[in-house]
Design a protein around this motif. Structure first.
Motif, PDB file in Angstrom:
ATOM      1  N   ALA A  44       0.828  -1.210   0.000  1.00 59.05           N
ATOM      2  CA  ALA A  44       0.000   0.000   0.000  1.00 59.05           C
ATOM      3  C   ALA A  44       0.863   1.260   0.000  1.00 59.05           C
ATOM      4  N   LYS A  45       2.084   1.167   0.496  1.00 59.22           N
ATOM      5  CA  LYS A  45       2.990   2.322   0.530  1.00 59.22           C
ATOM      6  C   LYS A  45       3.790   2.485  -0.760  1.00 59.22           C
ATOM      7  N   LEU A  46       3.765   1.464  -1.635  1.00 55.08           N
ATOM      8  CA  LEU A  46       4.488   1.561  -2.909  1.00 55.08           C
ATOM      9  C   LEU A  46       3.789   2.547  -3.833  1.00 55.08           C
ATOM     10  N   LYS A  47       4.582   3.329  -4.547  1.00 54.07           N
ATOM     11  CA  LYS A  47       4.036   4.273  -5.527  1.00 54.07           C
ATOM     12  C   LYS A  47       4.932   4.254  -6.759  1.00 54.07           C
ATOM     13  N   THR A  48       4.317   4.376  -7.921  1.00 55.71           N
ATOM     14  CA  THR A  48       5.125   4.462  -9.134  1.00 55.71           C
ATOM     15  C   THR A  48       5.963   5.728  -9.060  1.00 55.71           C
ATOM     16  N   GLY A  49       7.166   5.648  -9.588  1.00 50.59           N
ATOM     17  CA  GLY A  49       8.081   6.782  -9.546  1.00 50.59           C
ATOM     18  C   GLY A  49       9.087   6.708  -8.408  1.00 50.59           C
ATOM     19  N   SER A  53      16.438   2.932  -4.220  1.00 58.33           N
ATOM     20  CA  SER A  53      16.756   2.997  -2.794  1.00 58.33           C
ATOM     21  C   SER A  53      15.498   3.149  -1.936  1.00 58.33           C
ATOM     22  N   GLN A  54      14.502   3.881  -2.410  1.00 62.68           N
ATOM     23  CA  GLN A  54      13.258   4.011  -1.656  1.00 62.68           C
ATOM     24  C   GLN A  54      12.533   2.673  -1.556  1.00 62.68           C
ATOM     25  N   VAL A  55      12.507   1.934  -2.668  1.00 66.62           N
ATOM     26  CA  VAL A  55      11.856   0.617  -2.668  1.00 66.62           C
ATOM     27  C   VAL A  55      12.632  -0.350  -1.775  1.00 66.62           C
ATOM     28  N   ARG A  56      13.951  -0.311  -1.852  1.00 66.44           N
ATOM     29  CA  ARG A  56      14.777  -1.191  -1.019  1.00 66.44           C
ATOM     30  C   ARG A  56      14.559  -0.865   0.460  1.00 66.44           C
ATOM     31  N   PHE A  57      14.400   0.401   0.809  1.00 64.96           N
ATOM     32  CA  PHE A  57      14.137   0.786   2.192  1.00 64.96           C
ATOM     33  C   PHE A  57      12.782   0.257   2.656  1.00 64.96           C
ATOM     34  N   GLY A  97      14.861   2.834 -15.745  1.00 63.18           N
ATOM     35  CA  GLY A  97      15.909   3.704 -15.223  1.00 63.18           C
ATOM     36  C   GLY A  97      15.973   3.529 -13.720  1.00 63.18           C
ATOM     37  N   ASP A  98      15.786   4.621 -12.969  1.00 61.18           N
ATOM     38  CA  ASP A  98      15.811   4.544 -11.508  1.00 61.18           C
ATOM     39  C   ASP A  98      14.426   4.755 -10.904  1.00 61.18           C
ATOM     40  N   SER A  99      13.364   4.643 -11.705  1.00 61.86           N
ATOM     41  CA  SER A  99      12.031   4.859 -11.139  1.00 61.86           C
ATOM     42  C   SER A  99      11.151   3.631 -11.343  1.00 61.86           C
ATOM     43  N   LEU A 100      10.327   3.372 -10.341  1.00 62.71           N
ATOM     44  CA  LEU A 100       9.408   2.232 -10.347  1.00 62.71           C
ATOM     45  C   LEU A 100       8.276   2.497 -11.328  1.00 62.71           C
ATOM     46  N   VAL A 101       8.051   1.540 -12.233  1.00 66.08           N
ATOM     47  CA  VAL A 101       7.015   1.698 -13.251  1.00 66.08           C
ATOM     48  C   VAL A 101       5.779   0.869 -12.912  1.00 66.08           C
TER      49      VAL A 101
END
Length: 133
Positions: A44-49, A53-57, A97-101
């Motif tokens: 629920a806290k995941l967001k595209t973009g 490092s944010q996802v790994r955290f 790249g470096d952003s979650l799609v």
């Protein structure tokens, strides 16, 4: 005659007793959860973009990173109880790249909220009425 029958029955008796002894001596099988436990509240806290490092955290380091597909992270989870696979889940994240799609997969249920000991004791004990003098 009895000796011949005894000689024939002795290997059968030994073989069947060896099976029961082998079952008795079988080592204890551990409960083994393996991988990343991805829960519904984490997703629920995941967001595209979000960045790598944010996802790994948020989710931790993925169990698998494919060297041929660096833009894909696989979070796998399996739970074996007494040697039997009971639960298996996978969650896939795709980066550009470096952003979650995109992200999709199966999650574990969100853990129940913990109550503090003081809150549960305070609600269970009601103060006695004050004595009138």
């Amino acid at each position: 005659m009895k000796a011949k029958v005894l000689i024939l029955l002795l290997p059968i008796a030994l073989a069947t007793s060896a099976c029961s002894v082998a079952n008795f001596l079988t080592p204890y099988k551990l409960d083994i959860p393996q991988g990343n436990e991805i829960t519904a509240d984490q997703v629920a806290k995941l967001k595209t973009g979000m960045t790598h490092s944010q996802v790994r955290f948020l989710l931790g380091t993925p169990l698998l990173t494919d060297p041929f597909h660096a833009n894909r992270w696989d979070y796998l989870y399996s739970d074996a109880r007494a040697g039997v696979l009971r639960d298996k889940k996978s969650y896939v994240l795709i980066f550009e790249g470096d952003s979650l799609v995109s992200f999709s997969g199966e999650t574990l249920p969100a853990p129940a909220k913990f109550q503090s000991a003081e809150t549960s004791v305070a609600s269970a004990v009601t103060p006695a009425p004050a004595a009138k003098e």
